[in-house]
Write a protein that holds these residues in place. Sequence first.
Motif, mmCIF file in Angstrom:
data_model
loop_
_atom_site.group_PDB
_atom_site.id
_atom_site.type_symbol
_atom_site.label_atom_id
_atom_site.label_comp_id
_atom_site.label_asym_id
_atom_site.label_seq_id
_atom_site.Cartn_x
_atom_site.Cartn_y
_atom_site.Cartn_z
ATOM 1 N N ALA A 1 -4.804 5.638 9.320
ATOM 2 C CA ALA A 1 -4.785 6.787 8.410
ATOM 3 C C ALA A 1 -6.073 6.849 7.598
ATOM 4 O O ALA A 1 -6.652 7.922 7.396
ATOM 5 C CB ALA A 1 -3.574 6.700 7.484
ATOM 6 N N LYS A 2 -6.559 5.707 7.116
ATOM 7 C CA LYS A 2 -7.829 5.659 6.391
ATOM 8 C C LYS A 2 -8.966 6.181 7.264
ATOM 9 O O LYS A 2 -9.800 6.982 6.819
ATOM 10 C CB LYS A 2 -8.130 4.232 5.943
ATOM 11 N N GLU A 3 -8.996 5.725 8.508
ATOM 12 C CA GLU A 3 -10.036 6.184 9.437
ATOM 13 C C GLU A 3 -9.934 7.686 9.658
ATOM 14 O O GLU A 3 -10.953 8.394 9.721
ATOM 15 C CB GLU A 3 -9.903 5.442 10.763
ATOM 16 N N ASN A 4 -8.714 8.187 9.786
ATOM 17 C CA ASN A 4 -8.516 9.614 10.030
ATOM 18 C C ASN A 4 -8.937 10.463 8.837
ATOM 19 O O ASN A 4 -9.500 11.545 9.014
ATOM 20 C CB ASN A 4 -7.053 9.889 10.379
ATOM 21 N N ILE A 5 -8.663 9.990 7.624
ATOM 22 C CA ILE A 5 -9.090 10.746 6.445
ATOM 23 C C ILE A 5 -10.602 10.902 6.450
ATOM 24 O O ILE A 5 -11.139 12.006 6.252
ATOM 25 C CB ILE A 5 -8.616 10.060 5.147
ATOM 26 N N CYS B 1 -5.771 6.212 -3.379
ATOM 27 C CA CYS B 1 -4.666 5.272 -3.146
ATOM 28 C C CYS B 1 -3.653 5.881 -2.187
ATOM 29 O O CYS B 1 -3.094 6.950 -2.450
ATOM 30 C CB CYS B 1 -3.997 4.920 -4.467
ATOM 31 N N LEU B 2 -3.419 5.223 -1.053
ATOM 32 C CA LEU B 2 -2.449 5.687 -0.067
ATOM 33 C C LEU B 2 -1.108 4.998 -0.316
ATOM 34 O O LEU B 2 -1.051 3.786 -0.486
ATOM 35 C CB LEU B 2 -2.931 5.367 1.345
ATOM 36 N N CYS B 3 -0.040 5.794 -0.344
ATOM 37 C CA CYS B 3 1.298 5.261 -0.583
ATOM 38 C C CYS B 3 2.139 5.411 0.680
ATOM 39 O O CYS B 3 2.371 6.534 1.143
ATOM 40 C CB CYS B 3 1.969 5.987 -1.744
ATOM 41 N N ALA B 4 2.564 4.273 1.224
ATOM 42 C CA ALA B 4 3.355 4.299 2.463
ATOM 43 C C ALA B 4 4.389 3.181 2.426
ATOM 44 O O ALA B 4 4.092 2.067 1.980
ATOM 45 C CB ALA B 4 2.443 4.133 3.671
ATOM 46 N N ASP B 5 5.584 3.508 2.872
ATOM 47 C CA ASP B 5 6.662 2.520 2.943
ATOM 48 C C ASP B 5 6.965 2.171 4.391
ATOM 49 O O ASP B 5 6.336 2.701 5.316
ATOM 50 C CB ASP B 5 7.904 3.057 2.235
ATOM 51 N N LYS B 6 7.948 1.337 4.562
ATOM 52 C CA LYS B 6 8.264 0.812 5.889
ATOM 53 C C LYS B 6 8.550 1.917 6.900
ATOM 54 O O LYS B 6 8.140 1.838 8.067
ATOM 55 C CB LYS B 6 9.471 -0.125 5.794
ATOM 56 N N ASP B 7 9.248 2.969 6.446
ATOM 57 C CA ASP B 7 9.655 4.019 7.386
ATOM 58 C C ASP B 7 8.703 5.214 7.429
ATOM 59 O O ASP B 7 8.973 6.197 8.110
ATOM 60 C CB ASP B 7 11.064 4.505 7.049
ATOM 61 N N THR B 8 7.581 5.146 6.685
ATOM 62 C CA THR B 8 6.662 6.288 6.610
ATOM 63 C C THR B 8 6.208 6.746 7.985
ATOM 64 O O THR B 8 6.222 7.939 8.314
ATOM 65 C CB THR B 8 5.429 5.937 5.756
ATOM 66 N N PHE B 9 5.808 5.810 8.825
ATOM 67 C CA PHE B 9 5.220 6.180 10.110
ATOM 68 C C PHE B 9 6.264 6.339 11.210
ATOM 69 O O PHE B 9 5.924 6.543 12.371
ATOM 70 C CB PHE B 9 4.138 5.173 10.486
ATOM 71 N N ALA C 1 -2.679 11.455 7.144
ATOM 72 C CA ALA C 1 -4.002 11.698 6.580
ATOM 73 C C ALA C 1 -4.146 13.150 6.114
ATOM 74 O O ALA C 1 -4.659 13.423 5.018
ATOM 75 C CB ALA C 1 -5.081 11.360 7.604
ATOM 76 N N CYS C 2 -3.685 14.089 6.932
ATOM 77 C CA CYS C 2 -3.765 15.514 6.577
ATOM 78 C C CYS C 2 -2.960 15.811 5.313
ATOM 79 O O CYS C 2 -3.426 16.533 4.416
ATOM 80 C CB CYS C 2 -3.245 16.375 7.725
ATOM 81 N N LYS C 3 -1.763 15.253 5.222
ATOM 82 C CA LYS C 3 -0.916 15.476 4.050
ATOM 83 C C LYS C 3 -1.546 14.887 2.791
ATOM 84 O O LYS C 3 -1.442 15.460 1.700
ATOM 85 C CB LYS C 3 0.465 14.891 4.285
ATOM 86 N N HIS C 4 -2.181 13.742 2.937
ATOM 87 C CA HIS C 4 -2.829 13.118 1.779
ATOM 88 C C HIS C 4 -3.978 13.988 1.277
ATOM 89 O O HIS C 4 -4.119 14.194 0.063
ATOM 90 C CB HIS C 4 -3.354 11.727 2.149
ATOM 91 N N ILE C 5 -4.780 14.520 2.181
ATOM 92 C CA ILE C 5 -5.890 15.385 1.789
ATOM 93 C C ILE C 5 -5.379 16.644 1.103
ATOM 94 O O ILE C 5 -5.903 17.066 0.060
ATOM 95 C CB ILE C 5 -6.758 15.743 3.010
ATOM 96 N N GLU C 6 -4.337 17.256 1.661
ATOM 97 C CA GLU C 6 -3.800 18.474 1.070
ATOM 98 C C GLU C 6 -3.182 18.200 -0.301
ATOM 99 O O GLU C 6 -3.218 19.052 -1.195
ATOM 100 C CB GLU C 6 -2.782 19.120 2.005
#
Length: 278
Positions: free
Chosen positions: A77-81, A167-175, A184-189
């Motif tokens: 996700a970091k790479e994609n951002i 800061c990226l926030c992700a839990d066990k079931d995020t992906f 990545a797209c959602k984080h940018i938006e």
Amino acid sequence: MYSHCKHKDSHDEFLKSDDALFHYTRSSVALEYILDSKLFKFSLLNNTNDPYEYKEKIFMATGWGWDECVEKNINLAKENINKILKKQVVFSSFCCNSSKNGNPIYGYSRPRMWSQYGEGHKGVCLVFSKKDISNTLEHDYGRESYVIFQDSMKYKDNLITGSRHHCLCADKDTFEKDTPYNFACKHIEAYYKDMFFCKQMDYKDEHEYRIILLTKSDRALDDNGIYINIESCLKGIILGDSFPKVYYPLIKDICKNLKIVLKYFHYEAGEFLLLDKS
């Protein structure tokens, strides 16, 4: 700062309005590219000269229940951002009208901007309608293909403090719900204001208004950016104090054909005057 031509009053009022946007450029760029083709370029964000924007972002990450798979997806996700910011975002910048201590500051009347971006007063300032640019973008690059953001720039001493965009926030079931790219797209938006509309305080006198296009496709945009037709949104041209006189006939013909107003930002007796040149 205005000449006393009554038939120009409506355009003078437009120049003072919130709808007016101003873009300084060199005379050669205006004449040989923008006005000749009637196309205006949106460049890749990666091509700015601000290291906050052209350098890769460094992110932290938090969450619960991580395992090796989550950590792998966070790194993706970091790479994609950074990939999206580098190759899938285009922008264009303008000056907007503003005020200081209750006094109006007009976007065309900034000597430092004329010196820095307007070719040392030899260039031009193109006057656009914010509303008409928005309509053109919606028509030509509608919501199905691009996400469009636009706002005035905010200026801060520290671009990280008080913001969560790093800061990226992700839990066990995020992906289980999202791919790293969609995440990545959602984080940018979610944090677009901090990513696209903040600059260091030293830039504050530019009073920048920025328009961003973020492609919804995962394909990289062409390095040349994208172009919009300006026939419906260009409202006038202002010539710098030292604009080459040899180009006067050409610029007058262009304004006549486009049915737009031509003005001249002239320095005399210790002050700048906005004069009619049509």
